[in-house]
Every structure is written in C-alpha cells, then in structure tokens.
Design a protein around this motif. Structure first.
Motif, PDB file in Angstrom:
ATOM      1  N   MET A  57      -6.688  -4.851  -6.669  1.00 60.94           N
ATOM      2  CA  MET A  57      -5.422  -4.151  -6.473  1.00 60.94           C
ATOM      3  C   MET A  57      -4.944  -3.549  -7.787  1.00 60.94           C
ATOM      4  O   MET A  57      -4.947  -4.203  -8.814  1.00 60.94           O
ATOM      5  CB  MET A  57      -4.361  -5.106  -5.929  1.00 60.94           C
ATOM      6  CG  MET A  57      -4.597  -5.517  -4.527  1.00 60.94           C
ATOM      7  SD  MET A  57      -3.222  -6.531  -3.967  1.00 60.94           S
ATOM      8  CE  MET A  57      -3.891  -7.108  -2.438  1.00 60.94           C
ATOM      9  N   GLN A  58      -4.517  -2.293  -7.698  1.00 61.66           N
ATOM     10  CA  GLN A  58      -4.019  -1.587  -8.870  1.00 61.66           C
ATOM     11  C   GLN A  58      -2.535  -1.242  -8.760  1.00 61.66           C
ATOM     12  O   GLN A  58      -1.871  -1.064  -9.764  1.00 61.66           O
ATOM     13  CB  GLN A  58      -4.817  -0.286  -9.079  1.00 61.66           C
ATOM     14  CG  GLN A  58      -6.292  -0.514  -9.344  1.00 61.66           C
ATOM     15  CD  GLN A  58      -6.524  -1.226 -10.664  1.00 61.66           C
ATOM     16  OE1 GLN A  58      -5.879  -0.925 -11.660  1.00 61.66           O
ATOM     17  NE2 GLN A  58      -7.416  -2.195 -10.665  1.00 61.66           N
ATOM     18  N   CYS A  59      -2.042  -1.105  -7.528  1.00 57.50           N
ATOM     19  CA  CYS A  59      -0.647  -0.715  -7.338  1.00 57.50           C
ATOM     20  C   CYS A  59      -0.130  -1.286  -6.020  1.00 57.50           C
ATOM     21  O   CYS A  59      -0.871  -1.924  -5.268  1.00 57.50           O
ATOM     22  CB  CYS A  59      -0.506   0.802  -7.359  1.00 57.50           C
ATOM     23  SG  CYS A  59      -1.424   1.623  -6.052  1.00 57.50           S
ATOM     24  N   GLU A  60       1.129  -1.021  -5.718  1.00 56.36           N
ATOM     25  CA  GLU A  60       1.737  -1.518  -4.494  1.00 56.36           C
ATOM     26  C   GLU A  60       1.086  -0.931  -3.256  1.00 56.36           C
ATOM     27  O   GLU A  60       1.035  -1.576  -2.203  1.00 56.36           O
ATOM     28  CB  GLU A  60       3.229  -1.196  -4.491  1.00 56.36           C
ATOM     29  CG  GLU A  60       4.025  -1.977  -5.507  1.00 56.36           C
ATOM     30  CD  GLU A  60       5.492  -1.603  -5.495  1.00 56.36           C
ATOM     31  OE1 GLU A  60       5.983  -1.110  -4.455  1.00 56.36           O
ATOM     32  OE2 GLU A  60       6.152  -1.801  -6.519  1.00 56.36           O
ATOM     33  N   LEU A  63      -1.680  -3.084  -2.067  1.00 54.87           N
ATOM     34  CA  LEU A  63      -1.177  -4.254  -1.355  1.00 54.87           C
ATOM     35  C   LEU A  63      -0.750  -3.882   0.057  1.00 54.87           C
ATOM     36  O   LEU A  63      -1.082  -4.578   1.016  1.00 54.87           O
ATOM     37  CB  LEU A  63      -0.009  -4.886  -2.110  1.00 54.87           C
ATOM     38  CG  LEU A  63       0.681  -6.067  -1.430  1.00 54.87           C
ATOM     39  CD1 LEU A  63      -0.295  -7.217  -1.217  1.00 54.87           C
ATOM     40  CD2 LEU A  63       1.872  -6.524  -2.246  1.00 54.87           C
ATOM     41  N   LEU A  64      -0.043  -2.771   0.201  1.00 55.83           N
ATOM     42  CA  LEU A  64       0.379  -2.332   1.527  1.00 55.83           C
ATOM     43  C   LEU A  64      -0.821  -2.036   2.421  1.00 55.83           C
ATOM     44  O   LEU A  64      -0.809  -2.337   3.614  1.00 55.83           O
ATOM     45  CB  LEU A  64       1.279  -1.104   1.411  1.00 55.83           C
ATOM     46  CG  LEU A  64       2.657  -1.355   0.811  1.00 55.83           C
ATOM     47  CD1 LEU A  64       3.402  -0.043   0.604  1.00 55.83           C
ATOM     48  CD2 LEU A  64       3.460  -2.297   1.678  1.00 55.83           C
ATOM     49  N   ALA A  65      -1.868  -1.459   1.839  1.00 57.72           N
ATOM     50  CA  ALA A  65      -3.064  -1.165   2.620  1.00 57.72           C
ATOM     51  C   ALA A  65      -3.716  -2.449   3.127  1.00 57.72           C
ATOM     52  O   ALA A  65      -4.147  -2.535   4.280  1.00 57.72           O
ATOM     53  CB  ALA A  65      -4.064  -0.372   1.775  1.00 57.72           C
ATOM     54  N   VAL A  66      -3.769  -3.464   2.289  1.00 55.39           N
ATOM     55  CA  VAL A  66      -4.347  -4.754   2.703  1.00 55.39           C
ATOM     56  C   VAL A  66      -3.487  -5.397   3.776  1.00 55.39           C
ATOM     57  O   VAL A  66      -3.998  -5.946   4.756  1.00 55.39           O
ATOM     58  CB  VAL A  66      -4.503  -5.692   1.492  1.00 55.39           C
ATOM     59  CG1 VAL A  66      -4.865  -7.095   1.936  1.00 55.39           C
ATOM     60  CG2 VAL A  66      -5.559  -5.163   0.548  1.00 55.39           C
ATOM     61  N   LEU A  67      -2.176  -5.319   3.631  1.00 59.01           N
ATOM     62  CA  LEU A  67      -1.276  -5.945   4.597  1.00 59.01           C
ATOM     63  C   LEU A  67      -1.313  -5.251   5.952  1.00 59.01           C
ATOM     64  O   LEU A  67      -1.146  -5.890   6.980  1.00 59.01           O
ATOM     65  CB  LEU A  67       0.152  -5.965   4.061  1.00 59.01           C
ATOM     66  CG  LEU A  67       0.393  -6.853   2.852  1.00 59.01           C
ATOM     67  CD1 LEU A  67       1.828  -6.692   2.364  1.00 59.01           C
ATOM     68  CD2 LEU A  67       0.108  -8.307   3.172  1.00 59.01           C
TER      69      LEU A  67
END
Length: 129
Positions: A57-60, A63-67
């Motif tokens: 992860m490099q940015c928010e 994280l949103l993509a994983v969630l």
C-alpha cells in the motif's frame, strides 16, 4: 477540541483511548494491558490484512481498493475485523482451549502485577505523608 465545541463527544473517545493505553506510573503498565492482558492494537498492522498487502500500500486509495474488492482483487466484500483475524490466527497455531487458558493466565499475571505495583505506590504515599 476548542474549535469544535458542538461535537466534543466525538473527540472524547480519542482522549479515553489515549488515557487507557498510556503507561500508568502506579501499576507500571497501561490500564488497557492490566485489564485485557495485552497492549491496545492500533492501525493496519493490527488488522487482518496480510503483511505483504500492507507493505504494497502506498496511499489511501490502495486501502480503499483492498476494502472494496477484497484482498485477492477478485472477492468483493469488506476485510474482516481485527478481532476475528486474531481469533483465526490463534486457532491456526493452537487449540482454542489452549489459547484461552494462555490468555487468561496472561491477564491474571498482569492484574497481579498491577495490584502489587498499586500496593507499593500506596506504601510510598503513606511514607511521604
């Protein structure tokens, strides 16, 4: 909180967490650790995400993509909570009964240590007064 006087109740949770997870001089551990047997977990490292996913992860947006898409990029759905991940992780390594007794022993030991430290603190206070 000085600028946000109408919603101070939102910030009180952060203050409470800070007080409960900081070192207490009398019991020589955090109140959270004394109560639950381990330090409070915060951030992505305490989540159920695998280490390799967290490191990529490099940015928010990552994280949103994983969630939203799942850890493997194919399964939709949210990431499991830290609590369920901890139970799953512990079940892989040991039987639930063994894990439960180990955790209970850890909690009991920390509470005894906290009690001993509080008694020592009380004795110091009596000597000073």
């Amino acid at each position: 909180m000085g600028d946000n006087t109408t919603d101070w109740s939102i910030g009180i949770k952060f203050v409470q967490f800070q007080k409960n997870s900081s070192l207490h001089a009398g019991i020589r551990k955090s109140p959270y650790a004394a109560m639950f047997g381990y330090e409070a977990k915060v951030g992505l490292t305490s989540s159920s995400l695998p280490d390799e996913v967290i490191q990529r992860m490099q940015c928010e947006d990552d994280l949103l993509a994983v969630l939203t898409t799942g850890q493997n990029g194919k399964e939709p759905g949210p990431v499991p909570s830290a609590e369920s991940a901890e139970v799953h992780f512990d079940m892989e390594r040991a039987s639930p009964e063994n894990n439960l007794s180990r955790r209970e022993n850890n909690i009991i030991a920390r509470r005894k240590g906290a009690r001993t430290s509080q008694l020592a603190q009380a004795e110091r206070m009596v000597k000073r007064s």
